[in-house]
Motif scaffolding. Sequence first.
Motif, mmCIF file in Angstrom:
data_model
loop_
_atom_site.group_PDB
_atom_site.id
_atom_site.type_symbol
_atom_site.label_atom_id
_atom_site.label_comp_id
_atom_site.label_asym_id
_atom_site.label_seq_id
_atom_site.Cartn_x
_atom_site.Cartn_y
_atom_site.Cartn_z
ATOM 1 N N SER A 19 0.832 -1.211 0.000
ATOM 2 C CA SER A 19 0.000 0.000 0.000
ATOM 3 C C SER A 19 0.858 1.249 0.000
ATOM 4 C CB SER A 19 -0.905 0.036 1.227
ATOM 5 O OG SER A 19 -1.584 -1.159 1.323
ATOM 6 N N SER A 23 1.218 4.086 -3.044
ATOM 7 C CA SER A 23 0.940 5.515 -2.836
ATOM 8 C C SER A 23 2.183 6.327 -3.139
ATOM 9 C CB SER A 23 0.507 5.794 -1.399
ATOM 10 O OG SER A 23 -0.122 4.688 -0.859
ATOM 11 N N PHE A 57 -2.794 9.072 -10.240
ATOM 12 C CA PHE A 57 -3.708 7.969 -9.951
ATOM 13 C C PHE A 57 -4.865 7.978 -10.950
ATOM 14 C CE2 PHE A 57 -7.240 6.125 -7.415
ATOM 15 C CZ PHE A 57 -6.709 4.853 -7.330
#
Lengths: 318, 390
Positions: A19, A23, A57
């Motif tokens: 994770s 990010s 993103f």
Amino acid sequence: MVPEEITAILQVFLFPGFSFLFSLAFFVEWLDRKLVAKFQNRYGPLHVGPKGILQPFADFIKLLSKEDITPAMADRVPFIAMPLLMLTLAMTPLFCIPINGCSALVSFEGDLIVVMFIMTLIALLLFAGAWVSTNRFSTVGGIRAGLQMFGYEIPLNIVMIGPAIGAGSLSISEIIKWQSQGRWFIITQPLGFAILTICLLAHLQVVPFDIPEAETEIVSGWLVEFSGKKLALIRLARNFKLILAASLMTSLYMGGTSGLWQPNPLTYFIKLVVCVFILSNLRALFARFRIDQFLAGVWRYLTPLALLQISIVEVLAW
Amino acid sequence: MKTIKIPFGPQHPALEEPINFIFEVEEERVVNVKPRLGYIHRGIEKLAENRTYHQNVYLIERICGICSFAHTTCYTQAVEELLGIDIPERAKFIRTITAEMERVQNHYLWLGLTAKETGFETLFMYAWRDRETILEVLEMISGKRVNYGMNTIGGVRRDILETMTEQIEDKLSHLEDRAQYYKKICTKEQTILKRTVGVGILRPRDALSLCAVGPTLRASGIPRDVRADDPYAAYDEVPFKVVTYKRCDVASRILVRIDEILESINIIRYALENMPKGPIQVKVPQRVPKGEAVSQVEAPRGENIHYLKSDGSDKPVRLKVRAPTLANLPPLCKMLIDVNIADIPVVIAGIDPCIACAERVMLVDTKTKKRRIWSGDKLWRYSCEWYRKK
């Protein structure tokens, strides 16, 4: 107390595992784009999220939804497997980089060699990916990628070994521990750091070394046939490569997680931002070299200088 | 050694407009090149025959988006020659000023594009940012950024007022500083020099025999410029020097254009100071007397020729446009021989191509692969027959 298994799982999946890395990958792309835009007197990403921070993103999601074409002439299985392999290979070495505290998730004597090996594999994979897509532009791009690898690989590996000799260990975590008292290798081996930066620019294939994918010359070269999900994965892999490059600069030469205080992720993060700043700045400064000029420059100047640096290190260590 | 054929265009990131080149490549060296036009033909010459002379001014403006003023100047000059009128002095000066402003904006645009071809994105962004300054000036004078609509038959449509002069001077000095700065960069910065020096050589002899025009010719050391050789507008009253460089490569093409920016700024300054007072246009009749006229103008990209034939009505019988890019295509093919694949975009960019201006009709028989160029007569007869059969 939380059982050790659960901590391990959390570490792998949350922090500093998947994770966090995902990010970080999007953040680093945003930082790079924003910085280059500022250098070029543009705005850069602006609309998605505050200051456009979610733009990478959003781009990733958009690319996932695009049509995914496999050319009829392409070698199907390797062509489809290539982006997946690329992402995996770009992500794996990040587990050897200490982010939280002084030791990495995967840390053993010789993990520096593994990182080097995987970086070479990525370059080879580019060549293979270009070859199986059977496009004239990607073939030219693939050959250029291969040639470029022959150029920057040797000086890159030499200067990565420099700190290892200084610290007397082939483990990245050990090298950071050795530097934790403020003896950063950037001070003792500045030449090595400069060469590492230049070689990493070549590894990342950014200006002035974006020769394999020179957009105006060979239409983004080796990745010309990749579209949709495959392109999304390749772009994500590129962000991981950027993190890896900046992490190697911080870990090997700037003391990694260690700093004035206890080894902590914040120090690592600040140093990472500084390194991305250096790389982005260089990216905005130059015109593109030609492949023959690049190879001549690397063999004439970079490799001898890298050898000189490692000889100095050897003599001093002895 | 076996050669491979690499197609370049019609769709390619390095090309702003569709044109196709087939390169025969040996290792990384180009040994042969075949250009192919015909992807963006718009039939403007034919359209011009169906419109009146005044309507045509606005059509001719749209031949090229960047050197639109050069085309209208060329066209209006031809019409004025047929009409036998002399336009007012002030109009001549305004034409000179606008033409030079257009040259400045075109050369800034070109500098940015060339930088982009060498992968130097930052210079691209900077050059285009500074180009905005001159576009603002043009907008102030004419109300538009490109396709200014300044020219009309018998003069110009808008005056340059006293109140504008000061603002123009401010912006000109900014542009001058920037041009000096880019000149410094393009002579010092190693990565640019590596990509441009000795690339795309065009020897003076070849340049002359292949009829190169404009900055491409002047970068081969030949001082040929319509503004100086056959002055039009107010160029015979304005002192300026024709910029030449002798290295014959892309680097000297860059320097020629940057020096021309500086020279143009001086011309604009001089013309603004010495502009005579008076009217800016004269009234002209609708009908143009029978006759033929040829007019030349030094467009930013090179010599621009318009041929006009009139039969005494209010519409031209024939208008023929020879845009500078068409003249520069054969020299371009010469430059591209023996060039590295990586240098192809920057060499093509070096002539400042504007493909849409240069398009001609060519017929290709798909079965035999034969190519023929048809005259207007033959095309007309062919179309008549084709419709009769239907």
